[in-house]
Design a protein around this motif. Structure first.
Motif: not given
Lengths: 66, 446
Positions: B127-128, B227-228, B135-137, B95-98
């Motif tokens: 990753l959203i 899964e995340v 919910v994740w995408g 994870i480089l940026g948020i």
């Protein structure tokens, strides 16, 4: 998956009932009361009823399988 | 003869991540995105800086904001599920940026967190996390541009698949942390257009800047919270998923029920014809009973050693506001056992507030099953209600081997019930999916 299996199972079972059990009709019909009977020996005292055959009295219930 | 001086080192220095300080708050900043990083936002104070060639950071936007705790921490590494190979599944990402963004629609704010994932060999992925429904995408850059077709419900075509328009909104950046390969500041606004074709989703973002319009195409797929959580080795249970991802596959969309229902229906028709045609529906006894008297009759029912069905029918003639009752007994002469059935028929009528009415059950029918074939003595005792207009005569009928509607239509009920239930659940899922779209009432029929 469970729903699909239930669907096939219940459908096939109901079709099986239609094919093999419905002619007997033992499952999905009114269950009549079953029991022993006894001949009525006091036929003469039955009012104005016309008795053409031996008259039976229903004893009903379960009598030890006899 | 002059020889060139030998090199002091045979190999260049090993690549290292750069450690520098935030020019605003002095917090340590570690650059991990190598040369691709266009900006870095301090995780502590939020000051946005631009790395310069000399290794220093130039302040682009100074800030003094509080650190927000995102669902996943900055610089966390994880291996995404292999099933999402199109979007970097099976690869290790950091994870480089948020970035936190939000859309306001009809006065309701829909915030989400975007995690910029980086792999030096694979590039960038997103990753959203939708904060409103959990919910994740997972998404990545689209290698091309879809064809957009405007209309009542706009669509986008990509690789032969048609994507239906889901939402359009102005996404505003509310929080930035870490490194980004482009410049992104708090309060930057981009128009986000989402199109869905489960399990895929296209996001087209249009941002107007000083240098023109920047358009980004992103392809996304849903990913389960667990899964995340597993991919990034997060402790504890994954956060609850309370909604449906716009591109989630409808679990109730299946051809199984359609195909199975047709096959079962055809089988049912065949069984129905077979069963109905095999029933004799024969009259075993019919006759009149004088009210108050006892009827006895010797009967042969069915075939020996086979069970059958019997239908008893009692009809009271000339009866009104009264009832009649018959107790039917079939005595097996050999065992002196009997079955009894009670038949009550009644008829009521009158005038109430100028309106005539009538009710009651006449004739009365009772069906019994499982009756052994053989010789029986039929005995019927009757009772009449002396009030009202008692019956003039009672007609009594017994039929054997009658077709039973309950057996005939039970399979049909089951054959139809499950597909209907599945259809209702499928439509319910689509209704829930499209509830958050711009087409809440018009597009769930797919």
């Amino acid at each position: 998956m469970l729903m699909k299996a239930s669907y096939v199972l219940l459908s096939v079972t109901s079709l099986g009932l239609l094919m093999f059990e419905a002619p007997r009709g033992a499952l999905l019909t009114t269950t009549p009361e079953r029991g022993k009977v006894q001949r009525d020996t006091q036929e003469a005292g039955s009012g104005n009823a016309t008795i053409r055959r031996p008259h039976y009295i229903f004893l009903g219930g379960y009598h030890g399988g006899k | 003869m002059n020889h060139p001086a030998p090199p002091t080192k045979l190999f260049r220095e090993e690549a290292k991540t750069g450690a520098i300080e935030c020019p605003a708050c002095g917090a340590p900043i570690t650059l991990r995105g190598f040369g691709g990083v266009e900006q870095v936002a301090c995780a502590y104070c939020g000051t946005v800086c631009k790395p310069e060639d000399d290794g220093n950071l130039d302040v682009v936007q100074q800030a003094q904001r509080q650190h927000r705790t995102s669902m996943l921490p900055l610089h966390k590494r994880g291996t995404l599920p292999a099933r999402l190979s199109e979007h970097g599944g099976g690869q290790t990402w950091e994870i480089l940026g948020i970035m936190w963004r939000e859309v306001v629609s009809d006065g309701v704010t829909y915030p989400w967190q975007e995690f910029l994932l980086f792999n030096p060999y694979q590039g960038y992925r997103w990753l959203i996390y939708q904060m409103s429904d959990g919910v994740w995408g997972l998404g990545g850059p689209l290698l091309g541009a879809p064809e957009l077709l405007p209309g009542g419900t706009p669509t986008a075509t990509w690789r032969g698949e048609t994507y239906k328009h889901f939402t359009t909104g102005n996404a505003r950046v509310t929080y930035v942390e870490g490194e980004f390969p482009w410049q992104v500041l708090v309060n930057d606004v981009a128009q986000a257009n989402d199109y869905v074709c489960p399990p895929n989703m296209l996001s087209i973002e249009v941002q107007h800047g000083e240098d023109g319009v920047d358009v980004n195409f992103t392809s996304m797929q849903p990913i389960e919270p667990q899964e995340v959580w597993t991919a990034f080795g997060m402790a504890g249970p994954a956060p609850d998923k309370r909604g449906i991802h716009p591109a989630e596959i409808n679990p109730y969309k299946s051809k199984f029920y359609f195909v199975a229902a047709i096959l079962l229906f055809v089988t049912w028709i065949g069984a129905l014809i077979f069963y109905s045609s095999a029933r004799t529906n024969a009259v075993v006894y019919t006759g009149s009973i004088t009210p108050g008297e006892v009827l006895t009759e010797q009967l042969e029912i069915g075939d020996a050693d086979r069970k059958t069905t019997l239908e008893f029918e009692l009809v009271a003639q000339g009866m009104n506001n009264s009832w009649a009752y018959a107790e039917v007994m079939l005595v097996d002469m050999t065992s002196e056992e009997a079955i009894t059935v009670g038949l009550e028929t009644d008829a009521w009528s009158g005038v109430d507030q100028g309106e005539s009415w009538s009710e009651g059950t006449n004739p009365r029918r009772v069906t019994v099953g499982g009756v052994d074939g053989g010789s029986y003595l039929l005995q019927v005792q009757t009772q009449l209600d002396s009030s009202g207009d008692p019956a003039d005569a009672l007609k009594f009928t017994i039929r054997q081997d009658v077709p039973l509607g309950r057996y005939m239509f039970l399979p049909f009920f089951i054959i139809v019930l499950f597909p209907a239930l599945n259809l209702a659940r499928k439509l319910g899922f689509e209704t829930k999916r499209w509830a958050n779209s711009d087409h809440a009432t018009s597009s769930w029929e797919s």
